[in-house]
Design an enzyme around this catalytic site. Structure first.
Site, PDB file in Angstrom:
ATOM      1  N   ASP A   1       2.046  16.119  49.302  1.00 31.10           N
ATOM      2  CA  ASP A   1       1.086  16.290  50.394  1.00 31.10           C
ATOM      3  C   ASP A   1       0.138  17.453  50.123  1.00 31.10           C
ATOM      4  O   ASP A   1      -0.858  17.615  50.812  1.00 31.10           O
ATOM      5  CB  ASP A   1       1.835  16.541  51.709  1.00 31.10           C
ATOM      6  CG  ASP A   1       0.916  16.611  52.911  1.00 31.10           C
ATOM      7  OD1 ASP A   1       0.301  15.585  53.237  1.00 31.10           O
ATOM      8  OD2 ASP A   1       0.803  17.702  53.512  1.00 31.10           O
TER       9      ASP A   1
ATOM     10  N   ASP B   1      17.574  29.670  48.380  1.00 27.93           N
ATOM     11  CA  ASP B   1      16.740  30.611  49.130  1.00 27.93           C
ATOM     12  C   ASP B   1      17.381  31.991  49.000  1.00 27.93           C
ATOM     13  O   ASP B   1      18.427  32.246  49.600  1.00 27.93           O
ATOM     14  CB  ASP B   1      16.631  30.222  50.605  1.00 27.93           C
ATOM     15  CG  ASP B   1      15.569  31.029  51.330  1.00 27.93           C
ATOM     16  OD1 ASP B   1      15.436  32.238  51.038  1.00 27.93           O
ATOM     17  OD2 ASP B   1      14.860  30.475  52.196  1.00 27.93           O
TER      18      ASP B   1
ATOM     19  N   HIS C   1      -2.913  16.844  52.348  1.00 27.18           N
ATOM     20  CA  HIS C   1      -2.447  17.952  53.185  1.00 27.18           C
ATOM     21  C   HIS C   1      -2.464  17.561  54.667  1.00 27.18           C
ATOM     22  O   HIS C   1      -3.054  18.233  55.515  1.00 27.18           O
ATOM     23  CB  HIS C   1      -3.310  19.190  52.953  1.00 27.18           C
ATOM     24  CG  HIS C   1      -2.587  20.469  53.242  1.00 27.18           C
ATOM     25  ND1 HIS C   1      -2.809  21.621  52.542  1.00 27.18           N
ATOM     26  CD2 HIS C   1      -1.641  20.796  54.165  1.00 27.18           C
ATOM     27  CE1 HIS C   1      -2.055  22.605  53.014  1.00 27.18           C
ATOM     28  NE2 HIS C   1      -1.321  22.128  54.003  1.00 27.18           N
TER      29      HIS C   1
ATOM     30  N   ALA D   1       4.835  21.787  51.024  1.00 27.64           N
ATOM     31  CA  ALA D   1       4.701  23.229  51.252  1.00 27.64           C
ATOM     32  C   ALA D   1       3.351  23.727  50.750  1.00 27.64           C
ATOM     33  O   ALA D   1       2.376  23.758  51.506  1.00 27.64           O
ATOM     34  CB  ALA D   1       5.859  23.972  50.578  1.00 27.64           C
ATOM     35  N   ARG D   2       3.264  24.068  49.471  1.00 26.63           N
ATOM     36  CA  ARG D   2       2.010  24.507  48.857  1.00 26.63           C
ATOM     37  C   ARG D   2       1.967  23.983  47.429  1.00 26.63           C
ATOM     38  O   ARG D   2       2.977  23.973  46.722  1.00 26.63           O
ATOM     39  CB  ARG D   2       1.891  26.040  48.862  1.00 26.63           C
ATOM     40  CG  ARG D   2       1.603  26.641  50.228  1.00 26.63           C
ATOM     41  CD  ARG D   2       0.241  26.234  50.768  1.00 26.63           C
ATOM     42  NE  ARG D   2      -0.120  26.909  52.000  1.00 26.63           N
ATOM     43  CZ  ARG D   2       0.142  26.459  53.214  1.00 26.63           C
ATOM     44  NH1 ARG D   2       0.823  25.321  53.352  1.00 26.63           N
ATOM     45  NH2 ARG D   2      -0.256  27.121  54.291  1.00 26.63           N
TER      46      ARG D   2
ATOM     47  N   GLU E   1      -7.419  21.971  46.491  1.00 29.90           N
ATOM     48  CA  GLU E   1      -7.677  20.985  47.548  1.00 29.90           C
ATOM     49  C   GLU E   1      -9.114  21.112  48.022  1.00 29.90           C
ATOM     50  O   GLU E   1      -9.615  22.231  48.145  1.00 29.90           O
ATOM     51  CB  GLU E   1      -6.701  21.196  48.715  1.00 29.90           C
ATOM     52  CG  GLU E   1      -5.255  20.959  48.320  1.00 29.90           C
ATOM     53  CD  GLU E   1      -4.264  21.245  49.447  1.00 29.90           C
ATOM     54  OE1 GLU E   1      -4.711  21.684  50.534  1.00 29.90           O
ATOM     55  OE2 GLU E   1      -3.058  21.042  49.253  1.00 29.90           O
TER      56      GLU E   1
END
Length: 350
Positions: A284, A200, A308, A260-261, A289
């Site tokens: 997920d 990060d 999701h 996350a995305r 989507e």
């Protein structure tokens, strides 16, 4: 539980002589998911509450009409954005409480910050649920829960090597991004031991040390981790940050989790690696989507695919309602709030 347009007990507004008016934009049939009886009572103590009487979001025209004189607006997923036209009509608005994670869908522009209106969001309330989903996906993949269950249902009665578990205990876990979800994941991983590596660029060594994690470049996190979990925000700089080159660095037999995305990963490159059965993936989220019915992700045996769902459940919605109302109360009583989103945070938020 009845939701209607009605006055409740009143606190004085910041100007000392007006009662607070609280406008709830959440559609009538969805509101009970966020507000139990205790939260309703606490919300009522803050002033006059006007509920959305429709089983749909307000139109922009309805929102403009109703927000006049409101001190706070409560909104959520798929509600009408708070446009400049809405803000122009909201002469008394002090606070917008977004009962969802991202605030980007709420504000078409960021002029809300030029008007000294406070913005709250529900990232933490959702992060608690997402972190549990991350742990569930790690354990489900590692213990081969789904393929073993399918084998048993298909009549297979003998144990074999492919059924053996992959323990979490003592494994090295790599986290891509160190936001709220990742920090909750760290808490859940503590009993299992092992090292936690983090990529990060916005986190200091001091913060990493406080959390007991090791900051490393992205490629090192990917190559050294037994389990990798993505928690980076959706911003232009993170689009397909995990491409073919990064995916090739992942160890054979590793687990890759994405709650996350979807567009953090180059999905075609990911499919190419997954076809080789080199590693496992718990996904997920996807770039498009809902996931197409004929998507290969649905057919691969080394993938767990979910639509999701990581942060959305009855418990998380009630937590959202509780924490947002508590923070609104802090605002109106002059105490420091906990879940405010500042303008400077927007660049690194989904």
């Amino acid at each position: 539980m009845v939701f209607s347009v009605c006055p409740y007990s009143i606190l004085r507004g910041r100007n000392g002589n007006m009662m607070n008016k609280l406008l709830v934009q959440i559609p009538r049939h969805l509101a009970p998911a966020f507000f139990d009886e205790h939260t309703l009572a606490e919300l009522a103590s803050l002033g006059e509450v006007e509920w959305n009487p429709f089983d749909r979001p307000f139109t922009e025209e309805e929102l403009i009409s109703r927000i006049q004189g409101a001190d706070a607006l409560i909104t959520s997923w798929r509600c009408t954005p708070v446009s400049d036209a809405v803000l122009d009509a909201a002469g008394r608005l002090q606070l917008v409480a977004q009962m969802a994670g991202s605030i980007r869908p709420v504000f078409p522009t960021w002029s809300v910050y030029d008007r000294s209106i406070r913005v709250l969001n529900s990232n933490y309330a959702i992060a608690v649920s997402v972190s549990e989903s991350v742990l569930a996906l790690i354990l489900a993949l590692g213990h081969k829960i789904i393929p073993v269950d399918r084998a048993m249902r298909g009549g297979q009665v003998q144990k074999h090597e492919g059924m053996e578990s992959y323990e979490l205990r003592g494994k090295t876990v790599g986290l891509i991004g160190l936001g709220m979800v990742a920090r909750e994941v760290i808490k859940l991983l503590q009993p299992f031991g092992g090292a936690i590596l983090v990529y990060d660029p916005f986190v200091s060594e001091e913060v990493a040390g406080e959390l007991g994690v090791h900051l490393l470049p992205l490629d090192e996190v990917l190559s050294r981790s037994d389990i990798i979990s993505l928690h980076a925000p959706k911003v232009p700089e993170t689009y397909r940050m995990i491409g073919a080159g990064q995916l090739k660095r992942i160890k054979d037999g590793a687990l890759l989790i994405n709650t996350a995305r979807g567009d953090l990963i180059d999905e075609e490159a990911l499919l190419a690696e997954l076809r080789q059965n080199r590693f496992y993936a718990g996904l997920d989220v996807f770039e498009t989507e809902p996931l197409a019915a004929d998507s290969e992700f649905r057919r691969l045996d080394n993938v767990i695919a979910r639509p999701h769902l990581a942060g959305v459940n009855a418990d998380s919605r009630r937590r959202i309602g509780k924490l947002m109302v508590q923070d609104m109360k802090r605002h109106f009583t002059g105490e420091p709030v906990m879940f405010e989103v500042k303008r400077e945070q927007l660049a690194i938020m989904t």
